[in-house]
Design an enzyme around this catalytic site. Sequence first.
Site, PDB file in Angstrom:
ATOM      1  N   PRO A  23       0.838  -1.203   0.000  1.00  0.00           N
ATOM      2  CG  PRO A  23      -0.526  -1.456   1.854  1.00  0.00           C
ATOM      3  CD  PRO A  23       0.699  -1.986   1.234  1.00  0.00           C
ATOM      4  CB  CYS A  25      -0.394   7.427   1.250  1.00  0.00           C
ATOM      5  SG  CYS A  25      -0.988   6.554   2.721  1.00  0.00           S
ATOM      6  CE1 TYR A 182       0.033   7.849   9.642  1.00  0.00           C
ATOM      7  CE2 TYR A 182       0.619   5.778   8.585  1.00  0.00           C
ATOM      8  CZ  TYR A 182       0.663   7.156   8.625  1.00  0.00           C
ATOM      9  OH  TYR A 182       1.351   7.851   7.664  1.00  0.00           O
ATOM     10  CG  LEU A 301      15.727   0.598   1.104  1.00  0.00           C
ATOM     11  CD1 LEU A 301      16.926   1.087   1.899  1.00  0.00           C
ATOM     12  CD2 LEU A 301      15.736   1.213  -0.285  1.00  0.00           C
ATOM     13  NE  ARG A 324       9.504   5.704  -0.173  1.00  0.00           N
ATOM     14  CZ  ARG A 324       9.990   6.614   0.655  1.00  0.00           C
ATOM     15  NH1 ARG A 324      11.143   7.201   0.389  1.00  0.00           N
ATOM     16  NH2 ARG A 324       9.335   6.943   1.748  1.00  0.00           N
TER      17      ARG A 324
END
Length: 365
Positions: A23, A25, A182, A301, A324
């Site tokens: 996931p 954002c 969170y 990573l 990423r």
Amino acid sequence: MSQLFSRYDIGRLTLANRIVIAPMCQYSADEGKATSWHQIHLGHLALSGASLLIVEATAVAPAGRISPQDLGLWDDGTEQALADVVKTVRQHSSIALGIQLAHAGRKASTRVPWEGGDNIHPDAGGWQTLAPSALSFAASDFPPRAMTGDDIEALKADFVAAALRAQRIGFDLIELHAAHGYLLHQFLSPLANRRTDQYGGSLENRLRLTLEVFQAVRAAVAADIPVGVRISGSDWVDGGWDIQQSIALARALQDLGCDYIHVSSGGLSPQQKIPVGPGYQIPFARQIKEATGMNTIAVGLITEPEQAEAIVATGEADMIALARAVLYDPRWPWHAAAKLGAKVHGPKQYWRSEPHYVKDLFLKE
């Protein structure tokens, strides 16, 4: 034979390979509703060749959004908008779809990252945030309000309602977000949770809310929908949440029928000191798997096909998640399959794209 490209079962869901898109954002929703950006973003990732695509942290209530532009799933409007995106993706891809349900707690009401990510005070267009205790994430933040018993009951109901909406939309898997500082993570960590009731103090008490939310969601949705939890293996702060507490949480979740643990780290405190490097979070996933035998997803990573293959082949984790790395290279699974001599799903419109030195890359079933 590549282990990375072998089939794998999470609960009753069979996945074509061990590659998950984590996931991520996007901060591109309209009052919680998915937009054309989500059509493009999720659409092209769905053609990546990964086996599972988990939609970004999706707020179960408006106050649970990280930013005003966060994706949500709390009413008919947000449900319909996301259903439209899922329908489009399913027309063109067989990838399994998951969704991560979340509440940001004290890290809510912030500007989007490209505008600095700072806390937005209620008098400047933000909102009153909630937390286990009235402790801010950063000194400049507007203080959160400590949650009451009624707030906690409403939170559990919000997670269940969002999970049922996700089931109606047709998601194959549900992930609960208890990582990255969170709300559920805030209850887990002694750095953020200073409560003196049954939700604070001892480890047993600090685990309670995450376990209750999981139990409520697991009971509400169909048995063939796997339900897992993403956790932070460590706060990377002395005296905070750590791997031993993570193992205790994993064992407790396992007893309740949790299908997998998705292991990340950090996010709870600005004082964190993270030794970032290739695969720096893999040891957390390995230790949880060794202690519990649970299905584990490792993330952080992981950038090279050989690295991902080794993680799975040596049993450090059952699956690897890309974030990423797959934004930078949306065809990462294709390239990994070519390197490892494996096959991967790809749309028939792209079958002719194979380079001359790669033969029979695509599964044409």
